[in-house]
Design a protein around this motif. Structure first.
Motif, PDB file in Angstrom:
ATOM      1  N   THR A  54       0.833  -1.578  -0.302  1.00 37.77           N
ATOM      2  CA  THR A  54       0.128  -0.154   0.128  1.00 37.77           C
ATOM      3  C   THR A  54       0.621   1.483   0.009  1.00 37.77           C
ATOM      4  OG1 THR A  54      -1.947  -0.979   0.947  1.00 37.77           O
ATOM      5  CG2 THR A  54      -1.552   0.947   1.147  1.00 37.77           C
ATOM      6  N   LYS A  55       2.402   1.343   0.554  1.00 41.47           N
ATOM      7  CA  LYS A  55       3.021   2.286   0.474  1.00 41.47           C
ATOM      8  C   LYS A  55       3.645   2.932  -0.666  1.00 41.47           C
ATOM      9  CE  LYS A  55       6.791   4.249   3.527  1.00 41.47           C
ATOM     10  NZ  LYS A  55       6.458   5.859   3.965  1.00 41.47           N
ATOM     11  N   GLY A  56       3.804   1.437  -1.077  1.00 39.28           N
ATOM     12  CA  GLY A  56       5.105   1.170  -2.248  1.00 39.28           C
ATOM     13  C   GLY A  56       6.220   1.325  -1.938  1.00 39.28           C
ATOM     14  N   PRO A 142       5.689   2.550   9.523  1.00 44.92           N
ATOM     15  CA  PRO A 142       6.700   3.916   8.866  1.00 44.92           C
ATOM     16  C   PRO A 142       5.255   4.964   8.739  1.00 44.92           C
ATOM     17  CG  PRO A 142       5.118   1.952   7.317  1.00 44.92           C
ATOM     18  CD  PRO A 142       4.461   1.261   8.279  1.00 44.92           C
ATOM     19  N   SER A 143       5.887   5.841   8.692  1.00 46.05           N
ATOM     20  CA  SER A 143       5.273   7.604   8.070  1.00 46.05           C
ATOM     21  C   SER A 143       4.592   6.907   7.091  1.00 46.05           C
ATOM     22  CB  SER A 143       6.545   8.476   7.628  1.00 46.05           C
ATOM     23  OG  SER A 143       7.068   8.271   6.711  1.00 46.05           O
ATOM     24  N   ALA A 144       3.076   7.295   7.336  1.00 44.09           N
ATOM     25  CA  ALA A 144       1.700   7.179   6.363  1.00 44.09           C
ATOM     26  C   ALA A 144       1.825   8.202   5.536  1.00 44.09           C
ATOM     27  CB  ALA A 144       0.600   7.902   7.379  1.00 44.09           C
ATOM     28  N   ASN A 145       2.602   8.006   4.944  1.00 42.48           N
ATOM     29  CA  ASN A 145       2.957   8.807   3.417  1.00 42.48           C
ATOM     30  C   ASN A 145       3.077   8.111   2.298  1.00 42.48           C
ATOM     31  OD1 ASN A 145       5.410   9.527   5.350  1.00 42.48           O
ATOM     32  ND2 ASN A 145       5.811   8.793   2.542  1.00 42.48           N
ATOM     33  N   LEU A 146       3.390   7.659   1.368  1.00 44.68           N
ATOM     34  CA  LEU A 146       3.736   7.117   0.066  1.00 44.68           C
ATOM     35  C   LEU A 146       5.096   7.089  -0.002  1.00 44.68           C
ATOM     36  CD1 LEU A 146       0.879   8.103  -2.954  1.00 44.68           C
ATOM     37  CD2 LEU A 146       1.449   5.836  -1.728  1.00 44.68           C
ATOM     38  N   VAL A 150       6.674  13.064   0.821  1.00 38.91           N
ATOM     39  CA  VAL A 150       7.254  14.183   2.170  1.00 38.91           C
ATOM     40  C   VAL A 150       5.976  13.337   3.421  1.00 38.91           C
ATOM     41  CG1 VAL A 150       5.491  15.773   2.396  1.00 38.91           C
ATOM     42  CG2 VAL A 150       6.526  15.915   0.787  1.00 38.91           C
ATOM     43  N   SER A 151       6.529  12.907   4.011  1.00 40.86           N
ATOM     44  CA  SER A 151       5.509  12.575   5.519  1.00 40.86           C
ATOM     45  C   SER A 151       4.380  13.456   5.824  1.00 40.86           C
ATOM     46  CB  SER A 151       6.600  12.530   6.936  1.00 40.86           C
ATOM     47  OG  SER A 151       7.872  11.447   5.908  1.00 40.86           O
ATOM     48  N   ALA A 152       3.710  12.740   6.663  1.00 42.91           N
ATOM     49  CA  ALA A 152       2.419  13.288   6.745  1.00 42.91           C
ATOM     50  C   ALA A 152       2.333  13.674   7.823  1.00 42.91           C
ATOM     51  CB  ALA A 152       1.305  12.138   6.682  1.00 42.91           C
ATOM     52  N   LEU A 180       8.707  16.028  13.038  1.00 42.82           N
ATOM     53  CA  LEU A 180       9.755  15.725  12.358  1.00 42.82           C
ATOM     54  C   LEU A 180       9.801  14.042  12.767  1.00 42.82           C
ATOM     55  CD1 LEU A 180      12.782  18.215  12.534  1.00 42.82           C
ATOM     56  CD2 LEU A 180      11.603  17.068  10.379  1.00 42.82           C
ATOM     57  N   GLU A 181      10.423  12.856  12.188  1.00 41.12           N
ATOM     58  CA  GLU A 181      10.066  11.716  12.311  1.00 41.12           C
ATOM     59  C   GLU A 181      11.606  11.541  13.833  1.00 41.12           C
ATOM     60  OE1 GLU A 181      10.687  12.483   9.772  1.00 41.12           O
ATOM     61  OE2 GLU A 181       9.582  11.186   8.109  1.00 41.12           O
ATOM     62  N   SER A 182      10.982  10.490  14.744  1.00 44.04           N
ATOM     63  CA  SER A 182      11.814  10.089  15.827  1.00 44.04           C
ATOM     64  C   SER A 182      13.795  10.140  15.118  1.00 44.04           C
ATOM     65  CB  SER A 182      11.145   9.131  16.560  1.00 44.04           C
ATOM     66  OG  SER A 182      11.445   7.593  15.522  1.00 44.04           O
ATOM     67  N   SER A 233      17.437  10.245  -1.732  1.00 39.95           N
ATOM     68  CA  SER A 233      15.942  11.119  -2.118  1.00 39.95           C
ATOM     69  C   SER A 233      15.040  10.315  -1.336  1.00 39.95           C
ATOM     70  CB  SER A 233      15.969  10.740  -3.657  1.00 39.95           C
ATOM     71  OG  SER A 233      14.603  11.485  -3.914  1.00 39.95           O
ATOM     72  N   HIS A 234      13.801  10.946  -0.230  1.00 38.92           N
ATOM     73  CA  HIS A 234      13.191  10.556   0.823  1.00 38.92           C
ATOM     74  C   HIS A 234      12.316  12.229   0.843  1.00 38.92           C
ATOM     75  CE1 HIS A 234      12.341   7.066   2.164  1.00 38.92           C
ATOM     76  NE2 HIS A 234      11.716   8.291   3.468  1.00 38.92           N
ATOM     77  N   TYR A 235      11.950  11.765   1.361  1.00 37.29           N
ATOM     78  CA  TYR A 235      10.401  13.291   2.338  1.00 37.29           C
ATOM     79  C   TYR A 235      10.430  14.533   1.088  1.00 37.29           C
ATOM     80  CZ  TYR A 235      12.639  11.347   6.033  1.00 37.29           C
ATOM     81  OH  TYR A 235      12.985   9.876   6.996  1.00 37.29           O
ATOM     82  N   ALA A 236      10.618  13.894  -0.601  1.00 34.14           N
ATOM     83  CA  ALA A 236      10.162  14.492  -1.830  1.00 34.14           C
ATOM     84  C   ALA A 236       8.965  15.224  -1.663  1.00 34.14           C
ATOM     85  CB  ALA A 236      11.372  13.863  -3.079  1.00 34.14           C
TER      86      ALA A 236
HETATM   87 MG    MG Z   1       8.833   7.892   6.532  1.00 36.68          MG
END
Ligand code: MG
Ligand code: TXA
Length: 324
Positions: A54-56, A142-146, A150-152, A180-182, A233-236
């Motif tokens: 679901t998150k890819g 995980p963070s609830a974003n694809l 960008v994180s939710a 921001l994440e832990s 590349s992340h949080y993009a």
């Molecule tokens: Mg994340």
């Protein structure tokens, strides 16, 4: 009138329904103090497979197991004494601790991406706490974003990335207060190392344990296959991101910080007009999402000081700006 983003609408019956969903192997997004998590039963490989899909998210990227208290979290792994002290002082809170998995730990291999270690965390949010108590098993989240996006930090962000209620139930606990994440801390030989900078600052960690913990070398981090969440590349956002801009290009959207902002006509957001880093952390992902939605092809970001929470903010901004 827009609704207060800090209002929680998740009540007892909704939390019970959410726990039942997780028990059936389905997915529930829930609020934490850092960012929203996309939760699944960490002991159920089919549920975890559904989560990755679901998150890819690539299945080689391990998940954090969430528990309602430090006792239950630390039961799952072996921890060095300094790491145990840190966890007991910082939990519930924005810290994730890594350690070798203990025999009998019920978290499935897939949630750990086959690693011999496990990451555990005790979030500081009443809705998360009630949900984890009701589930009664570790929840992988995980963070609830694809994946890569960008994180939710609000329920609305989660819904944007996962529109189907049938796939993902969302518990609305208001806007995440940390944003921001832990911070992820792992053993490193006899010492400790920060694998991901986050909402618990290195200064705060040093104050608790009495010594400084190094941050894993960025270049080495990007090459290490075991922590792909640390990929460059992340949080993009969809837009290109330019860092350390004091003169934003005319056609760019501006992500400003502090009271002194260059003149700019296009879309803009200020992370904190007062220059407060904790306010900036809280606003970061929502501001990136809004500027992205403005349709600008470039987001120009003003410099953010690299102290305290600024270190984690700059980490996320660098990854948002990295070549994809
Ligand atoms: Mg994340
Ligand atoms: O604040 C947070 O930590 C949020 C909320 C929902 O708790 N969760 C979160 O999860 O940020 P995620 O999946 O987006 O990031 C987890 C990071 C990834 O970079 C992953 O590679 C790393 O934790 N990780 C998980 N297990 C690990 C392990 N055994 N060793 C090293 N890193 C690990």
């Amino acid at each position: 009138m827009t609704e207060d983003p800090h209002m929680s609408t998740a009540d007892g019956p909704m939390i019970a329904a959410a726990a039942a969903r997780i028990g059936e192997g389905r997915l529930v997004a829930f609020p934490t103090e850092t960012v929203y998590g996309l939760g699944a039963d960490a002991t159920d490989p089919a549920a975890v497979a559904r989560l990755y899909e679901t998150k890819g998210r690539p299945q080689f990227n391990p998940l954090i197991a969430h528990l309602p208290d430090a006792g239950r979290a630390l039961d799952l792994i072996e921890v060095l004494p300094a790491l145990r002290s840190l966890a007991e002082a910082a939990w519930p809170g924005p810290l994730t601790v890594v350690g070798p998995v203990r025999p009998g730990c019920p978290v499935c291999d897939l949630a750990r991406a086959g690693l011999a270690t496990l990451a555990v965390r005790v979030p500081d949010h009443p809705v998360a706490h009630a949900l984890l108590e009701a589930v009664g098993r570790p929840v992988a989240a995980p963070s609830a974003n694809l994946s890569g996006h960008v994180s939710a930090t609000t329920a609305e962000h989660v819904r944007h990335d996962f529109p189907s209620e049938a796939d993902v139930m969302v518990l609305d606990g208001g806007a995440a207060v940390r944003g921001l994440e832990s911070t992820i801390v792992a053993p490193d030989g006899d010492g400790l190392i920060v694998l991901r900078e986050g909402a618990l600052t290195r200064e705060a960690i040093a104050e608790i344990i009495g010594f400084e913990v190094a941050v894993r070398d960025r270049a080495a981090g990007n090459a290490r296959p075991d922590v792909p969440g640390q990929l460059a590349s992340h949080y993009a956002p969809a837009a290109r991101v330019l860092l350390n801009c004091r003169r934003p290009p005319a056609d760019a959207a501006l992500l400003a910080f502090g009271p002194v902002v260059p003149p700019h006509r296009g879309p803009s957001e200020n992370l904190s007009t007062a220059g407060d880093l904790s306010v900036a952390a809280q606003n970061l992902f929502a501001a990136l999402r809004r500027l992205d939605a403005s349709g600008a092809r470039t987001i120009a970001v003003m410099p953010v000081p690299d102290i305290g929470l600024g270190a984690a903010i700059n980490d996320r901004l660098r990854r948002a700006a990295a070549p994809r």
